[in-house]
Design a protein around this motif. Structure first.
Motif, mmCIF file in Angstrom:
data_model
loop_
_atom_site.group_PDB
_atom_site.id
_atom_site.type_symbol
_atom_site.label_atom_id
_atom_site.label_comp_id
_atom_site.label_asym_id
_atom_site.label_seq_id
_atom_site.Cartn_x
_atom_site.Cartn_y
_atom_site.Cartn_z
ATOM 1 N N SER A 152 54.955 34.737 37.473
ATOM 2 C CA SER A 152 55.695 35.570 36.244
ATOM 3 C C SER A 152 54.904 36.279 35.625
ATOM 4 O O SER A 152 53.673 35.934 35.492
ATOM 5 N N GLY A 153 55.373 37.223 34.955
ATOM 6 C CA GLY A 153 54.439 38.185 33.931
ATOM 7 C C GLY A 153 53.562 39.021 34.628
ATOM 8 O O GLY A 153 52.591 39.521 33.811
ATOM 9 N N VAL A 154 53.601 39.381 35.853
ATOM 10 C CA VAL A 154 52.720 40.105 36.571
ATOM 11 C C VAL A 154 52.928 41.558 35.984
ATOM 12 O O VAL A 154 53.778 42.041 35.818
ATOM 13 N N THR A 155 51.801 42.317 35.776
ATOM 14 C CA THR A 155 51.590 43.669 35.687
ATOM 15 C C THR A 155 50.840 44.406 36.875
ATOM 16 O O THR A 155 50.383 43.826 37.779
ATOM 17 N N SER A 156 51.050 45.651 37.002
ATOM 18 C CA SER A 156 50.669 46.339 38.082
ATOM 19 C C SER A 156 48.948 46.314 38.047
ATOM 20 O O SER A 156 48.293 46.204 39.103
ATOM 21 N N GLU A 157 48.369 46.124 36.718
ATOM 22 C CA GLU A 157 47.011 46.001 36.554
ATOM 23 C C GLU A 157 46.559 44.609 37.094
ATOM 24 O O GLU A 157 45.396 44.551 37.799
ATOM 25 N N VAL A 158 47.246 43.623 36.648
ATOM 26 C CA VAL A 158 47.009 42.189 37.250
ATOM 27 C C VAL A 158 46.949 42.298 38.671
ATOM 28 O O VAL A 158 46.180 41.701 39.566
ATOM 29 N N LEU A 159 48.066 42.992 39.355
ATOM 30 C CA LEU A 159 48.415 42.977 40.776
ATOM 31 C C LEU A 159 47.097 43.533 41.686
ATOM 32 O O LEU A 159 46.538 43.236 42.561
ATOM 33 N N ASP A 160 46.620 44.636 41.006
ATOM 34 C CA ASP A 160 45.339 45.347 41.549
ATOM 35 C C ASP A 160 44.009 44.413 41.348
ATOM 36 O O ASP A 160 43.425 44.376 42.363
ATOM 37 N N ASP A 161 43.900 43.702 40.416
ATOM 38 C CA ASP A 161 42.926 42.810 40.184
ATOM 39 C C ASP A 161 42.923 41.668 41.286
ATOM 40 O O ASP A 161 41.980 41.327 42.081
ATOM 41 N N ILE A 162 44.232 41.074 41.514
ATOM 42 C CA ILE A 162 44.287 40.167 42.572
ATOM 43 C C ILE A 162 44.075 40.691 43.788
ATOM 44 O O ILE A 162 43.229 40.081 44.670
ATOM 45 N N GLY A 163 44.463 42.068 44.251
ATOM 46 C CA GLY A 163 43.974 42.598 45.343
ATOM 47 C C GLY A 163 42.823 42.742 45.699
ATOM 48 O O GLY A 163 42.300 42.477 46.801
ATOM 49 N N ALA A 164 41.851 43.059 44.589
ATOM 50 C CA ALA A 164 40.587 43.264 44.777
ATOM 51 C C ALA A 164 39.724 42.111 44.919
ATOM 52 O O ALA A 164 38.823 42.095 45.629
ATOM 53 N N ALA A 165 40.261 40.991 44.428
ATOM 54 C CA ALA A 165 39.771 39.636 44.418
ATOM 55 C C ALA A 165 39.393 39.210 45.775
ATOM 56 O O ALA A 165 38.535 38.646 46.512
ATOM 57 N N TYR A 166 40.759 39.544 46.818
ATOM 58 C CA TYR A 166 40.786 39.118 48.135
ATOM 59 C C TYR A 166 40.609 40.217 49.194
ATOM 60 O O TYR A 166 40.681 39.987 50.239
ATOM 61 N N ASP A 167 40.480 41.402 48.593
ATOM 62 C CA ASP A 167 40.063 42.704 49.518
ATOM 63 C C ASP A 167 41.412 43.129 50.397
ATOM 64 O O ASP A 167 41.116 43.161 51.592
#
Length: 218
Positions: A50-65
């Motif tokens: 819940s409450g995800v933003t595109s910026e948070v999504l990018d950060d999560i993607g970067a965390a796991y490559d």
């Protein structure tokens, strides 16, 4: 008391029971697994719930490559399917007072932050089709995150479909109240059991505990 030309309703928490935290968490964990992340951080699971933003999504993607768009597509797919399964299994139901919707003597619409396809499913599964003249959920895209309530995008589209004018928006969250007021509409905060004790930072126009109270407002 004002006269309204139309009434808009949220879906989850207003027409149908909201998804359980357990169901949502399981769907997000499946989404991570489908893109090769078997043991995601609990905080990242919660962020995608819940409450995800595109910026948070990018950060999560970067965390796991991993590609954040691929993760989001997986998230949307598994979240949608988990909701369909919950409804079909009887774990989520419509509220008993939704019969009051058909008695509202105004054009009616649904505006939800849930997927548009999930709203379509809900309307068909619970035979709500004749109760509403238009409905909007969001597209299953990253871009749709910026259009969620309290953004007025889908509220305004629904209102245009119903001919414009004044309207009342019925919701169960602060974002519903904010979206209504930003669109120039009056609001009803529906205090269902799951939000009975919620403190709002913005005042709704009205508060009700059941949809049966709409008749008096109209």
């Amino acid at each position: 008391m004002p006269s309204y030309d139309a009434v808009l309703f949220d879906s989850d928490g207003v027409l149908v029971e909201p998804p359980s935290a357990e169901t949502q968490t399981a769907a997000i964990q499946q989404a991570f697994q489908s893109v090769g992340v078997d043991d995601p951080d609990e905080g990242h699971v919660q962020d995608l719930t819940s409450g995800v933003t595109s910026e948070v999504l990018d950060d999560i993607g970067a965390a796991y490559d991993i590609d954040p768009v691929a993760l989001w597509n997986a998230r949307e797919h598994h979240d949608e399917q988990s909701q369909f399964e919950s409804f079909r299994a009887g774990n989520r139901d419509r509220y008993d007072d939704t019969a009051a919707v058909s008695e509202v003597p105004r054009p009616r619409g649904v505006v939800s932050n849930n997927h548009h396809s999930t709203i379509e499913f809900v309307l068909e599964f619970f035979e709500f089709g004749d109760d509403f003249d238009t409905y909007y959920g969001r597209e299953k895209t990253v871009e749709s995150l910026g259009l969620k309530k309290p953004n007025t995008h889908y509220v305004e589209r629904a209102l245009d479909d119903l001919g414009g004018g004044s309207a009342l928006y019925v919701g169960d969250s602060e974002s519903d109240v904010l979206a209504a007021h930003r669109a120039g509409l009056d609001s009803v905060f529906l205090r269902r059991p799951h939000c009975r004790s919620v403190d709002l930072s913005v005042d709704p126009t009205y508060e009700l505990e059941t949809l049966h109270g709409l008749a008096e407002l109209l």
